[in-house]
Enzyme design. Structure first.
Site, mmCIF file in Angstrom:
data_model
loop_
_atom_site.group_PDB
_atom_site.id
_atom_site.type_symbol
_atom_site.label_atom_id
_atom_site.label_comp_id
_atom_site.label_asym_id
_atom_site.label_seq_id
_atom_site.Cartn_x
_atom_site.Cartn_y
_atom_site.Cartn_z
ATOM 1 N N CYS A 1 27.210 47.364 42.402
ATOM 2 C CA CYS A 1 28.141 47.287 43.530
ATOM 3 C C CYS A 1 27.477 47.686 44.832
ATOM 4 O O CYS A 1 27.559 46.975 45.831
ATOM 5 C CB CYS A 1 29.361 48.169 43.269
ATOM 6 S SG CYS A 1 30.541 48.162 44.635
ATOM 7 N N CYS B 1 29.087 44.229 45.482
ATOM 8 C CA CYS B 1 30.247 44.236 46.377
ATOM 9 C C CYS B 1 29.912 44.608 47.816
ATOM 10 O O CYS B 1 30.367 43.958 48.759
ATOM 11 C CB CYS B 1 31.307 45.210 45.880
ATOM 12 S SG CYS B 1 31.354 45.507 44.121
ATOM 13 N N LYS C 1 27.484 42.150 49.684
ATOM 14 C CA LYS C 1 28.218 40.880 49.772
ATOM 15 C C LYS C 1 29.268 40.936 50.861
ATOM 16 O O LYS C 1 29.395 40.021 51.663
ATOM 17 C CB LYS C 1 28.862 40.576 48.438
ATOM 18 C CG LYS C 1 29.785 39.358 48.443
ATOM 19 C CD LYS C 1 30.835 39.464 47.361
ATOM 20 C CE LYS C 1 31.818 40.597 47.662
ATOM 21 N NZ LYS C 1 32.780 40.805 46.563
ATOM 22 N N TYR D 1 34.523 34.473 41.098
ATOM 23 C CA TYR D 1 34.402 35.282 42.314
ATOM 24 C C TYR D 1 33.068 35.051 43.024
ATOM 25 O O TYR D 1 33.026 34.734 44.215
ATOM 26 C CB TYR D 1 34.436 36.775 41.974
ATOM 27 C CG TYR D 1 35.721 37.374 41.502
ATOM 28 C CD1 TYR D 1 36.459 38.211 42.325
ATOM 29 C CD2 TYR D 1 36.173 37.183 40.198
ATOM 30 C CE1 TYR D 1 37.621 38.832 41.884
ATOM 31 C CE2 TYR D 1 37.330 37.798 39.739
ATOM 32 C CZ TYR D 1 38.047 38.624 40.592
ATOM 33 O OH TYR D 1 39.197 39.228 40.148
ATOM 34 N N GLU E 1 32.626 33.220 46.620
ATOM 35 C CA GLU E 1 32.374 34.104 47.760
ATOM 36 C C GLU E 1 31.079 33.736 48.465
ATOM 37 O O GLU E 1 31.035 33.674 49.707
ATOM 38 C CB GLU E 1 32.351 35.558 47.294
ATOM 39 C CG GLU E 1 33.741 36.075 46.939
ATOM 40 C CD GLU E 1 33.740 37.452 46.320
ATOM 41 O OE1 GLU E 1 34.790 38.106 46.387
ATOM 42 O OE2 GLU E 1 32.697 37.868 45.761
ATOM 43 N N HIS F 1 57.511 42.756 62.118
ATOM 44 C CA HIS F 1 57.299 41.470 62.791
ATOM 45 C C HIS F 1 56.575 41.670 64.125
ATOM 46 O O HIS F 1 56.846 42.639 64.818
ATOM 47 C CB HIS F 1 58.652 40.797 63.040
ATOM 48 C CG HIS F 1 58.543 39.457 63.690
ATOM 49 N ND1 HIS F 1 58.085 38.355 63.011
ATOM 50 C CD2 HIS F 1 58.814 39.057 64.951
ATOM 51 C CE1 HIS F 1 58.096 37.307 63.827
ATOM 52 N NE2 HIS F 1 58.531 37.715 65.011
ATOM 53 N N GLU G 1 55.119 40.453 56.392
ATOM 54 C CA GLU G 1 56.580 40.532 56.398
ATOM 55 C C GLU G 1 57.214 39.461 55.517
ATOM 56 O O GLU G 1 58.334 39.624 55.034
ATOM 57 C CB GLU G 1 57.122 40.392 57.821
ATOM 58 C CG GLU G 1 56.980 38.997 58.422
ATOM 59 C CD GLU G 1 57.594 38.894 59.810
ATOM 60 O OE1 GLU G 1 58.798 39.145 59.941
ATOM 61 O OE2 GLU G 1 56.853 38.559 60.749
#
Length: 468
Positions: free
Chosen positions: A43, A48, A51, A179, A183, A437, A442
């Site tokens: 990672c 991760c 990346k 993934y 990615e 909002h 929302e």
């Protein structure tokens, strides 16, 4: 009573191993950690973290384009691959140093060598030294799978090598649909590389909700990624400074690089597991129980080497649970059934809980709420992109079983949606929450119309508007 050199010996200093070592040491255990490469694991070093830094880089081109619709004039923007890689490497070195420092502050001894099992309580280091331990934890992670048995396989790169390319490829062919493949396809396309994704199936992201799997193709195509579905790479040949890629239908593609992203394999080879009798499952991963214990009472395993839920936060929790249970007298285990996850494509995917298909396969009667709309930012930028949101709700008790998002900031949103699903939130809980909002999020608390199934996408609104 048997005396050991240490209470805990950890093989592998990735996210899971480091967390287990630190927590165990905090309980007073004598701990050593062996790592043959770099502290931090996949990672931090080549996964991760680097990346995500490259993902950020790939998004700037779109931001520059969008700026014009908001009155900005951006001239002379230029990307330099070498600068990105150098700055990324500096950050990774900083993080690795921090991991070293945290382990040492916790009283953990770092052994910069490979370690293998010799028996249920002994490891042998690369220099021949033997260390005995009351408990051994294996946290060696996984590696890219080069399973394609094809001519020229050695000419392909994986997610390990792509972080260290000296030059940005002008073009790349990527085989895979998970993934990692998507990615890198997305971020490289954002940086200006011509990207073609080759996939043997007809849908991406196996295991994700079918609506997401369908819509992500359209979005990635809109960002410049080309797809070859129903295809596999049969051979790779060096040609003219690049690569000639032969597909299974006889056609040839030409690219500067070929990336193989067809899965990962648990790092169990050469650890002496067979010598000690540690059982592996069909995937070649260490078989463990809910407490991360193998069939050998003194040997545990956490993280990707167990092939349970191969995500860094999961490995960290498994390591923490192991240390609390074995050394802290506070037993608990990780629930792998409800894990938020994201795919950092452009736009992002964020999901948590059951897909519609999974819920129906369990025999549940479900209500489906979903919406698709043009995000407010796109109304001025002119970008042709959409946001998609979907909730899977159990008719029996109104509990939200799954949430599936596609759009900007989906990863950030899904983290907090994961909290709601973890505490058993119902659709009524969503409904009585006041909307913020204007925001995309929302829409999750203003969904009112039920849809019978995934084969009917919601009517597309012109843009994001407040619910009336």
């Amino acid at each position: 009573m048997t005396s050991y050199d240490v209470d805990l010996f950890v093989i592998g200093a990735g996210s899971g191993g480091v967390r287990a070592a630190r927590i165990a040491a905090g309980y007073g255990a004598r701990v050593k950690v062996a790592e043959e490469y770099r502290v931090g694991g996949t990672c931090v070093i080549r996964g991760c973290v680097p990346k995500k830094l490259m993902v950020y880089a790939g998004r700037f081109a779109g931001e520059f384009e969008d700026a014009a619709g908001f009155g900005w004039t951006v001239e002379g923007a230029r990307f330099d691959w070498a600068t990105l890689i150098a700055n990324k490497d500096k950050e990774i070195a900083r993080l690795e140093a921090a991991y070293h420092a945290n382990l040492q502050k916790s009283g953990v001894e770092i052994v910069p060598q490979r370690a293998e099992l010799e028996d249920a309580h002994t490891v042998r280091l690369a220099d021949g030294t033997r260390v005995t331990a009351g408990t051994i934890l294996i946290a060696t992670g996984a590696r890219p799978n080069l399973g394609l048995d094809i001519p020229g396989r050695e000419l392909g790169i994986t997610s390990n090598e792509i972080f260290h390319l000296e030059r940005q490829p002008g073009s790349i062919v990527i085989q895979g649909a998970g993934y990692i493949a998507l990615e890198f396809a997305s971020l490289l396309a954002g940086l200006g590389t011509k990207v073609t994704v080759v996939h043997r199936g007809d849908k991406l992201l196996r295991g994700f909700d079918d609506d997401i799997r369908e819509l992500i193709v359209k979005e990635l195509e809109g960002h410049g990624v080309a797809f070859e579905f129903g295809a596999t790479i049969e051979a790779i040949h060096a040609e003219g400074g690049g690569k000639r890629i032969r597909l299974n239908d006889g056609r040839d593609l030409f690219a500067d690089e070929v990336m193989l992203a067809i899965g990962r394999t648990p790092n169990t080879t050469g650890l002496g597991l067979d010598k000690v009798g540690v059982h592996l499952n069909e995937a070649g991963a260490i078989a463990v129980d809910a407490g991360s214990r193998s069939n050998i009472p003194s040997i545990y395993a956490v993280g990707d080497v167990t092939d349970r839920a191969n995500l860094t936060p999961v490995a960290i929790r498994e390591g923490h649970a192991f240390a609390d249970t074995v050394f802290g007298g506070k037993p608990w285990s990780v629930d792998h059934s409800l894990i938020p996850t994201a795919v950092f494509t452009e736009p992002e995917v964020g999901v948590v809980g059951l897909t519609e298909a999974e819920a129906r396969a369990q025999g549940r009667r479900v209500d489906i709420y979903k919406t698709s709309f043009r995000p407010m930012k796109a109304t001025l930028s002119g970008r042709q992109t959409r946001v998609f949101m979907k909730l899977v709700v159990d008719q029996k008790d109104n509990r939200v079983l799954g949430a599936h998002l596609l759009g900007e900031a989906s990863a950030e949103i899904i983290q907090l949606v994961g909290v709601l699903l973890t505490v058993g939130a119902t659709k009524a809980d969503f409904d009585r929450t006041v909307a913020l909002h204007p925001s995309a999020a929302e829409e999750l608390v203003t969904l009112r119309d039920r849809h019978p199934s995934s084969d009917q996408l919601p009517e597309a609104s012109a843009e994001m508007t407040p619910a009336i």
